[in-house]
Design a protein around this motif. Structure first.
Motif, short mmCIF file in Angstrom:
data_model
loop_
_atom_site.label_atom_id
_atom_site.label_comp_id
_atom_site.label_asym_id
_atom_site.label_seq_id
_atom_site.Cartn_x
_atom_site.Cartn_y
_atom_site.Cartn_z
N PHE A 176 0.84 -1.21 0.00
CA PHE A 176 0.00 0.00 0.00
C PHE A 176 0.87 1.25 0.00
N TYR A 177 1.85 1.30 0.90
CA TYR A 177 2.71 2.49 0.96
C TYR A 177 3.63 2.60 -0.26
N PHE A 178 4.03 1.48 -0.82
CA PHE A 178 4.82 1.54 -2.05
C PHE A 178 3.97 2.10 -3.19
N ALA A 179 2.69 1.71 -3.24
CA ALA A 179 1.79 2.26 -4.26
C ALA A 179 1.59 3.76 -4.05
N LEU A 180 1.47 4.20 -2.80
CA LEU A 180 1.36 5.64 -2.54
C LEU A 180 2.62 6.38 -2.99
N TYR A 181 3.78 5.78 -2.74
CA TYR A 181 5.03 6.39 -3.20
C TYR A 181 5.05 6.50 -4.72
N GLN A 182 4.61 5.46 -5.40
CA GLN A 182 4.56 5.48 -6.86
C GLN A 182 3.56 6.51 -7.36
N ALA A 183 2.46 6.70 -6.64
CA ALA A 183 1.49 7.73 -7.02
C ALA A 183 2.12 9.12 -6.90
N LEU A 184 2.89 9.34 -5.84
CA LEU A 184 3.59 10.63 -5.69
C LEU A 184 4.62 10.81 -6.80
N THR A 185 5.32 9.74 -7.14
CA THR A 185 6.29 9.81 -8.24
C THR A 185 5.60 10.16 -9.55
N LEU A 186 4.46 9.55 -9.79
CA LEU A 186 3.68 9.82 -11.00
C LEU A 186 3.22 11.29 -11.02
N LEU A 187 2.77 11.79 -9.88
CA LEU A 187 2.33 13.19 -9.82
C LEU A 187 3.51 14.14 -10.03
N ASN A 188 4.68 13.80 -9.52
CA ASN A 188 5.87 14.62 -9.78
C ASN A 188 6.22 14.63 -11.26
N ASN A 189 6.11 13.49 -11.92
CA ASN A 189 6.37 13.42 -13.36
C ASN A 189 5.38 14.27 -14.14
N ILE A 190 4.12 14.27 -13.70
CA ILE A 190 3.11 15.08 -14.37
C ILE A 190 3.42 16.56 -14.19
N GLU A 191 3.85 16.95 -12.99
CA GLU A 191 4.21 18.35 -12.74
C GLU A 191 5.36 18.81 -13.62
N LYS A 192 6.31 17.92 -13.85
CA LYS A 192 7.49 18.26 -14.65
C LYS A 192 7.22 18.18 -16.14
N GLY A 193 6.02 17.82 -16.52
CA GLY A 193 5.69 17.72 -17.94
C GLY A 193 6.09 16.39 -18.55
N ASN A 194 6.35 15.39 -17.72
CA ASN A 194 6.74 14.06 -18.20
C ASN A 194 5.62 13.05 -18.02
N ALA A 195 4.39 13.47 -18.27
CA ALA A 195 3.26 12.57 -18.09
C ALA A 195 3.33 11.40 -19.06
N PHE A 196 3.80 11.67 -20.28
CA PHE A 196 3.92 10.62 -21.29
C PHE A 196 5.37 10.18 -21.36
N SER A 197 5.79 9.47 -20.32
CA SER A 197 7.17 9.00 -20.28
C SER A 197 7.19 7.54 -19.82
N LYS A 198 8.33 6.93 -20.01
CA LYS A 198 8.52 5.55 -19.58
C LYS A 198 8.38 5.43 -18.06
N LEU A 199 8.81 6.47 -17.33
CA LEU A 199 8.71 6.46 -15.87
C LEU A 199 7.25 6.41 -15.41
N ALA A 200 6.36 7.10 -16.12
CA ALA A 200 4.94 7.08 -15.77
C ALA A 200 4.36 5.69 -16.00
N VAL A 201 4.76 5.05 -17.09
CA VAL A 201 4.29 3.70 -17.38
C VAL A 201 4.77 2.73 -16.30
N ILE A 202 6.02 2.90 -15.88
CA ILE A 202 6.59 2.03 -14.84
C ILE A 202 5.86 2.26 -13.51
N SER A 203 5.60 3.52 -13.17
CA SER A 203 4.88 3.81 -11.92
C SER A 203 3.50 3.18 -11.91
N LEU A 204 2.79 3.29 -13.02
CA LEU A 204 1.46 2.67 -13.10
C LEU A 204 1.55 1.15 -12.99
N GLY A 205 2.59 0.57 -13.56
CA GLY A 205 2.79 -0.87 -13.43
C GLY A 205 3.02 -1.29 -11.99
#
Length: 158
Positions: free
Chosen positions: A60-89
């Motif tokens: 659960f907490y690892f998923a929350l961390y990945q959600a924060l990572t995904l939101l940071n990628n979206i803030e930086k304009g990297n919503a369509f990146s390999k990192l976002a795909v990995i976070s969702l996985g």
């Protein structure tokens, strides 16, 4: 607009994390103690159930961390990146792990004839919520993967 939206989501993720942490520290132990006191025939399950609940907080907490990572990628304009795909996985896999842990735990409680109807309902709700999250993350992951492939193809043709 993007910063406000992601800030709201980040605050929501933090509130969820703090709430679950407070429940694990304060509410679950007292709930287990009270359940053992009122049901002495299943008091031996107090610590195994607590350990099972605490085991589910790891993914659960690892998923929350990945959600924060995904939101940071979206803030930086990297919503369509390999990192976002990995976070969702990772989020999808964490939800699947939670589903498996709860199904195993509920099965073991049922075998011990200790699956109270209230516990079964709560466990079912958690399994349903984790299933929805897993499916939603899988759909978003596939959508992002397709968008990332299209983006790569467009960059190659230019």
């Amino acid at each position: 607009m993007r910063l406000r939206s992601t800030l709201f989501l980040k605050v929501a993720v933090w509130i969820i994390g703090i709430t679950v942490f407070a429940m694990c520290v304060f509410w679950f132990p007292s709930l287990a103690r009270d359940a053992a006191k009122f049901n002495p025939e299943i008091a031996y399950l107090r610590y195994p159930v607590l350990i099972g609940l605490y085991m589910t907080t790891l993914p659960f907490y690892f998923a929350l961390y990945q959600a924060l990572t995904l939101l940071n990628n979206i803030e930086k304009g990297n919503a369509f990146s390999k990192l976002a795909v990995i976070s969702l996985g990772h989020i999808k896999n964490c939800a699947l792990i939670i589903i498996v842990l709860y199904v195993i735990g509920m099965f073991l409680l049922a075998v011990q004839n200790a699956l109270h109807p209230g516990l079964a309902i709560i466990g079912g709700v958690i399994i349903f919520a984790a299933t929805v999250i897993s499916l939603f993350a899988a759909v978003l992951q596939e959508l992002l993967r397709s968008a990332l492939n299209l983006k790569t193809e467009n960059e190659l043709t230019i």
